[in-house]
Design a protein around this motif. Structure first.
Motif, PDB file in Angstrom:
ATOM      1  N   LEU A 247      38.117  43.432  18.010  1.00 14.13           N
ATOM      2  CA  LEU A 247      38.305  42.331  18.955  1.00 14.13           C
ATOM      3  C   LEU A 247      38.428  42.845  20.386  1.00 14.13           C
ATOM      4  CD1 LEU A 247      40.791  40.013  17.019  1.00 14.13           C
ATOM      5  CD2 LEU A 247      38.529  39.366  17.855  1.00 14.13           C
ATOM      6  N   LEU A 248      39.220  43.885  20.577  1.00 12.50           N
ATOM      7  CA  LEU A 248      39.410  44.423  21.924  1.00 12.50           C
ATOM      8  C   LEU A 248      38.168  45.152  22.420  1.00 12.50           C
ATOM      9  CD1 LEU A 248      43.108  45.668  21.790  1.00 12.50           C
ATOM     10  CD2 LEU A 248      42.178  43.774  23.129  1.00 12.50           C
ATOM     11  N   LYS A 249      37.489  45.834  21.525  1.00 13.70           N
ATOM     12  CA  LYS A 249      36.283  46.560  21.920  1.00 13.70           C
ATOM     13  C   LYS A 249      35.171  45.599  22.341  1.00 13.70           C
ATOM     14  CE  LYS A 249      32.652  49.547  20.031  1.00 13.70           C
ATOM     15  NZ  LYS A 249      32.115  50.173  18.799  1.00 13.70           N
ATOM     16  N   ASP A 250      34.997  44.542  21.579  1.00 17.84           N
ATOM     17  CA  ASP A 250      33.869  43.636  21.818  1.00 17.84           C
ATOM     18  C   ASP A 250      34.164  42.537  22.835  1.00 17.84           C
ATOM     19  OD1 ASP A 250      32.521  45.118  19.952  1.00 17.84           O
ATOM     20  OD2 ASP A 250      32.644  43.637  18.342  1.00 17.84           O
ATOM     21  N   TYR A 251      35.420  42.063  22.846  1.00 17.07           N
ATOM     22  CA  TYR A 251      35.716  40.872  23.648  1.00 17.07           C
ATOM     23  C   TYR A 251      36.977  41.013  24.509  1.00 17.07           C
ATOM     24  CZ  TYR A 251      32.751  39.333  19.786  1.00 17.07           C
ATOM     25  OH  TYR A 251      31.760  39.248  18.841  1.00 17.07           O
ATOM     26  N   GLY A 252      37.535  42.210  24.582  1.00 18.31           N
ATOM     27  CA  GLY A 252      38.760  42.404  25.339  1.00 18.31           C
ATOM     28  C   GLY A 252      38.506  42.888  26.753  1.00 18.31           C
ATOM     29  N   PRO A 253      39.544  42.914  27.577  1.00 17.88           N
ATOM     30  CA  PRO A 253      39.412  43.372  28.962  1.00 17.88           C
ATOM     31  C   PRO A 253      39.275  44.890  29.025  1.00 17.88           C
ATOM     32  CG  PRO A 253      41.699  42.930  28.464  1.00 17.88           C
ATOM     33  CD  PRO A 253      40.919  42.504  27.254  1.00 17.88           C
ATOM     34  N   PRO A 254      38.720  45.419  30.090  1.00 15.33           N
ATOM     35  CA  PRO A 254      38.650  46.883  30.227  1.00 15.33           C
ATOM     36  C   PRO A 254      40.050  47.475  30.331  1.00 15.33           C
ATOM     37  CG  PRO A 254      37.936  45.778  32.259  1.00 15.33           C
ATOM     38  CD  PRO A 254      38.104  44.712  31.223  1.00 15.33           C
ATOM     39  N   GLY A 255      40.212  48.683  29.800  1.00 17.58           N
ATOM     40  CA  GLY A 255      41.507  49.354  29.875  1.00 17.58           C
ATOM     41  C   GLY A 255      42.557  48.768  28.970  1.00 17.58           C
ATOM     42  N   ALA A 256      42.137  48.117  27.876  1.00 18.43           N
ATOM     43  CA  ALA A 256      43.091  47.433  26.994  1.00 18.43           C
ATOM     44  C   ALA A 256      44.104  48.388  26.379  1.00 18.43           C
ATOM     45  CB  ALA A 256      42.339  46.683  25.888  1.00 18.43           C
ATOM     46  N   ALA A 257      43.737  49.648  26.221  1.00 16.03           N
ATOM     47  CA  ALA A 257      44.640  50.624  25.603  1.00 16.03           C
ATOM     48  C   ALA A 257      45.905  50.852  26.426  1.00 16.03           C
ATOM     49  CB  ALA A 257      43.904  51.952  25.393  1.00 16.03           C
ATOM     50  N   ALA A 258      45.882  50.476  27.692  1.00 17.50           N
ATOM     51  CA  ALA A 258      47.046  50.668  28.569  1.00 17.50           C
ATOM     52  C   ALA A 258      47.834  49.379  28.785  1.00 17.50           C
ATOM     53  CB  ALA A 258      46.597  51.215  29.915  1.00 17.50           C
ATOM     54  N   ASN A 259      47.378  48.284  28.193  1.00 13.84           N
ATOM     55  CA  ASN A 259      48.020  46.993  28.443  1.00 13.84           C
ATOM     56  C   ASN A 259      49.153  46.718  27.456  1.00 13.84           C
ATOM     57  OD1 ASN A 259      46.226  46.494  30.515  1.00 13.84           O
ATOM     58  ND2 ASN A 259      44.859  45.233  29.274  1.00 13.84           N
ATOM     59  N   GLY A 260      50.356  46.548  28.002  1.00 12.55           N
ATOM     60  CA  GLY A 260      51.493  46.132  27.193  1.00 12.55           C
ATOM     61  C   GLY A 260      51.759  44.653  27.380  1.00 12.55           C
ATOM     62  N   TYR A 261      52.980  44.234  27.089  1.00 10.67           N
ATOM     63  CA  TYR A 261      53.307  42.811  27.192  1.00 10.67           C
ATOM     64  C   TYR A 261      53.102  42.274  28.604  1.00 10.67           C
ATOM     65  CZ  TYR A 261      55.861  38.477  27.555  1.00 10.67           C
ATOM     66  OH  TYR A 261      56.195  37.175  27.832  1.00 10.67           O
ATOM     67  N   ASN A 262      53.697  42.932  29.583  1.00 11.63           N
ATOM     68  CA  ASN A 262      53.627  42.420  30.952  1.00 11.63           C
ATOM     69  C   ASN A 262      52.194  42.365  31.475  1.00 11.63           C
ATOM     70  OD1 ASN A 262      56.367  41.928  31.293  1.00 11.63           O
ATOM     71  ND2 ASN A 262      56.802  44.005  31.979  1.00 11.63           N
ATOM     72  N   GLU A 263      51.403  43.367  31.112  1.00 12.78           N
ATOM     73  CA  GLU A 263      50.024  43.406  31.593  1.00 12.78           C
ATOM     74  C   GLU A 263      49.179  42.284  30.982  1.00 12.78           C
ATOM     75  OE1 GLU A 263      51.839  47.391  32.150  1.00 12.78           O
ATOM     76  OE2 GLU A 263      51.697  46.047  30.425  1.00 12.78           O
ATOM     77  N   THR A 264      49.343  42.052  29.680  1.00  9.37           N
ATOM     78  CA  THR A 264      48.553  40.989  29.045  1.00  9.37           C
ATOM     79  C   THR A 264      49.022  39.607  29.493  1.00  9.37           C
ATOM     80  OG1 THR A 264      49.953  41.275  27.074  1.00  9.37           O
ATOM     81  CG2 THR A 264      47.772  42.265  27.010  1.00  9.37           C
ATOM     82  N   LEU A 265      50.319  39.470  29.726  1.00 11.59           N
ATOM     83  CA  LEU A 265      50.830  38.205  30.263  1.00 11.59           C
ATOM     84  C   LEU A 265      50.199  37.917  31.626  1.00 11.59           C
ATOM     85  CD1 LEU A 265      52.845  35.803  30.246  1.00 11.59           C
ATOM     86  CD2 LEU A 265      54.533  37.363  31.270  1.00 11.59           C
ATOM     87  N   ALA A 266      50.148  38.935  32.472  1.00 19.83           N
ATOM     88  CA  ALA A 266      49.565  38.761  33.803  1.00 19.83           C
ATOM     89  C   ALA A 266      48.073  38.429  33.716  1.00 19.83           C
ATOM     90  CB  ALA A 266      49.785  40.029  34.630  1.00 19.83           C
ATOM     91  N   LEU A 267      47.363  39.053  32.783  1.00 16.51           N
ATOM     92  CA  LEU A 267      45.941  38.773  32.609  1.00 16.51           C
ATOM     93  C   LEU A 267      45.709  37.316  32.210  1.00 16.51           C
ATOM     94  CD1 LEU A 267      44.740  42.012  30.769  1.00 16.51           C
ATOM     95  CD2 LEU A 267      43.882  41.182  32.965  1.00 16.51           C
ATOM     96  N   PHE A 268      46.482  36.837  31.243  1.00 12.20           N
ATOM     97  CA  PHE A 268      46.296  35.455  30.807  1.00 12.20           C
ATOM     98  C   PHE A 268      46.681  34.488  31.927  1.00 12.20           C
ATOM     99  CE2 PHE A 268      46.743  31.480  28.681  1.00 12.20           C
ATOM    100  CZ  PHE A 268      45.884  31.531  27.585  1.00 12.20           C
ATOM    101  N   ALA A 269      47.791  34.755  32.588  1.00  7.07           N
ATOM    102  CA  ALA A 269      48.268  33.857  33.648  1.00  7.07           C
ATOM    103  C   ALA A 269      47.292  33.789  34.818  1.00  7.07           C
ATOM    104  CB  ALA A 269      49.644  34.303  34.138  1.00  7.07           C
ATOM    105  N   SER A 270      46.514  34.837  35.011  1.00 10.22           N
ATOM    106  CA  SER A 270      45.554  34.851  36.121  1.00 10.22           C
ATOM    107  C   SER A 270      44.187  34.317  35.710  1.00 10.22           C
ATOM    108  CB  SER A 270      45.413  36.269  36.675  1.00 10.22           C
ATOM    109  OG  SER A 270      44.914  37.147  35.688  1.00 10.22           O
ATOM    110  N   GLY A 271      44.075  33.830  34.471  1.00 10.80           N
ATOM    111  CA  GLY A 271      42.841  33.195  34.030  1.00 10.80           C
ATOM    112  C   GLY A 271      41.799  34.122  33.461  1.00 10.80           C
ATOM    113  N   LYS A 272      42.186  35.348  33.103  1.00 13.79           N
ATOM    114  CA  LYS A 272      41.198  36.329  32.645  1.00 13.79           C
ATOM    115  C   LYS A 272      41.079  36.416  31.121  1.00 13.79           C
ATOM    116  CE  LYS A 272      41.641  39.202  36.775  1.00 13.79           C
ATOM    117  NZ  LYS A 272      40.381  38.715  37.340  1.00 13.79           N
TER     118      LYS A 272
END
Length: 439
Positions: free
Chosen positions: A231-256
């Motif tokens: 899922l992350l390889k095919d449809y996830g954001p770049p650099g997903a291996a470094a994304n924790g809770y705060n990073e993914t929350l910020a991504l969703f909140a910013s519409g990404k």
């Protein structure tokens, strides 16, 4: 002589007029850098105004760093902190070691019976409560209603991981900065492994069998990790291996992000137009299942505890009572709106019409919390409690080491088979060195 007497009397008058000096108690509070804790720090001026003899000193840390520092401090009786932000993993283990001050004779106006029983049980050992919950959470699926409508999709109340993959493919639009799905990749037993373990449960897997033999080389683990990584390889954001809770929350909140499977506590933040660009576009569903629904969502609480090494345990307990009280919840509602109050702890919150009207996600949050069973989360029997973790002290190191390996898999540095073989070997070695099964 008169001059000397005048000075003495003058000094006496000044001393009497100012009254006795109060000894100031300094409390050092260690907490995680989540949004709700930042709000707590901001509103704590209300506590200090009511307790002018208590001064609060805040140490706010990233989740992995917080856990490392608190574990070291409490195991060595370092006494650096008076209030610790811990969870359902630490509270029973540390309480059993007598490292935490129990909350006995809780004041009547705290309304302890109002706190959800499942959360209280998770913070207790042998009937003694060792921490009070600031907020509790489970998992849910967040999705963009506008993107689903545009693609002609309907999110079921209970999606499967296979459906999540189909949806992610349909709404993935990286050229416009929107990714089909966001998930945590950052290593840590409470970061990526806290999310991957429920996926493993839902594919029929477990960490250990009844003889404490590691099970990461079984097909269920490969099914789960393949699902997550693909899922992350095919449809996830770049650099997903470094994304924790705060990073993914910020991504969703910013519409990404088109979808995100993570903590229910995020819902209040995501529906706040001051914090989220997609506040009016968020839909909610149960967390996905693989082959089974048992163990597909965890139970967690960030709670406040007082270590026995605190030099001011009574003052520390008074702060904990304040920060986890019905009055604090009302204060957050007054300052930030009802949708933003700390969720998952009190029945009265879910009986409050103002909260239910402001928080369309509330019934789902409560349902996932109440159905998360830490004592029965796998298809086959296990010798441990926990859904997203294994309730033994050694799991901090095991889970973090495995999380680092899986993060490398997500980053494309290892294959899935290599990652699972390495994780199996790491877990086998650690559990053997720890002496399991213990006599």
């Amino acid at each position: 002589m008169m001059k000397q007497l005048g000075i003495t009397l003058g000094a006496l008058v000044v001393a009497l007029s100012t009254g006795p000096a109060m000894a100031e108690t300094k409390l050092t509070i260690a907490t995680v850098n989540n949004n709700d804790m930042i709000v707590m720090q901001k509103l704590s001026k209300t506590f200090e105004a009511a307790h002018p003899d208590i001064k609060l000193n805040w140490v706010t840390l990233e989740e992995n760093v917080l856990r490392q520092r608190l574990t070291t401090d409490i195991a060595t009786h370092g006494g650096q902190y008076d209030v610790m932000t811990i969870g359902l993993f630490e509270a029973p283990l540390w309480g059993k070691q007598d490292w935490l001050v129990p909350f006995t004779n809780v004041p009547a106006d705290y309304k302890l019976d109002d706190v959800l029983q499942s959360v209280r049980d998770g913070l207790s050992v042998n009937g003694k409560l060792y921490a009070l919950p600031f907020y509790a959470e489970s998992q849910m699926t967040f999705y963009r209603k506008d993107l689903f409508e545009k693609a002609g999709l309907t999110m079921p109340d209970q999606p499967t991981w296979a459906q999540i993959g189909d949806f992610a493919k349909a709404i993935n639009d990286p050229t416009h900065g929107v990714y089909g799905v966001c998930l945590r990749g950052k290593p840590g037993w409470g970061e990526n492994m806290g999310q991957i373990s429920p996926v493993v449960n839902s594919y029929g897997g477990r960490w250990f069998d009844m003889d404490w033999k590691a099970q990461l080389d079984k097909p269920a683990w490969k099914d789960a990790l393949t699902t997550y990584v693909t899922l992350l390889k095919d449809y996830g954001p770049p650099g997903a291996a470094a994304n924790g809770y705060n990073e993914t929350l910020a991504l969703f909140a910013s519409g990404k992000c088109g979808m995100w499977v993570d903590a229910t506590v995020s819902a209040g933040f995501l529906t706040n137009p001051k914090e989220s660009k997609v506040a009016d576009k968020v839909g909610y569903a149960h967390p996905p299942v693989g082959k089974f629904d048992k163990g597909n969502h965890y139970l967690w609480a960030w709670a406040l505890a007082v270590p026995t090494s605190s030099k001011a345990p009574e003052a520390a307990k008074s702060f904990v009572y304040w920060a986890t009280s019905p009055e604090y919840i009302a204060l957050v509602a007054k300052e930030n709106g009802w949708a933003s109050v700390p969720p998952g702890t009190r029945k009265s919150t879910y009986d409050n019409k103002a909260y239910l009207d402001a928080a369309p996600f509330a019934p789902l949050t409560l349902a996932t919390i109440e159905t998360a069973n830490m004592h029965d989360s796998t298809q086959e029997k296990v010798p441990y409690t926990g859904i997203s973790f294994v309730g033994i002290p050694e799991f901090q190191n095991i889970g973090t080491a495995v999380g680092q390996t899986f993060s490398a898999v997500i980053a494309g540095q290892k294959t899935i088979d290599q990652g699972l073989a390495e994780a199996q070997a790491t877990t086998e070695r650690a559990i053997r060195q720890a002496g399991y099964p213990k006599p």
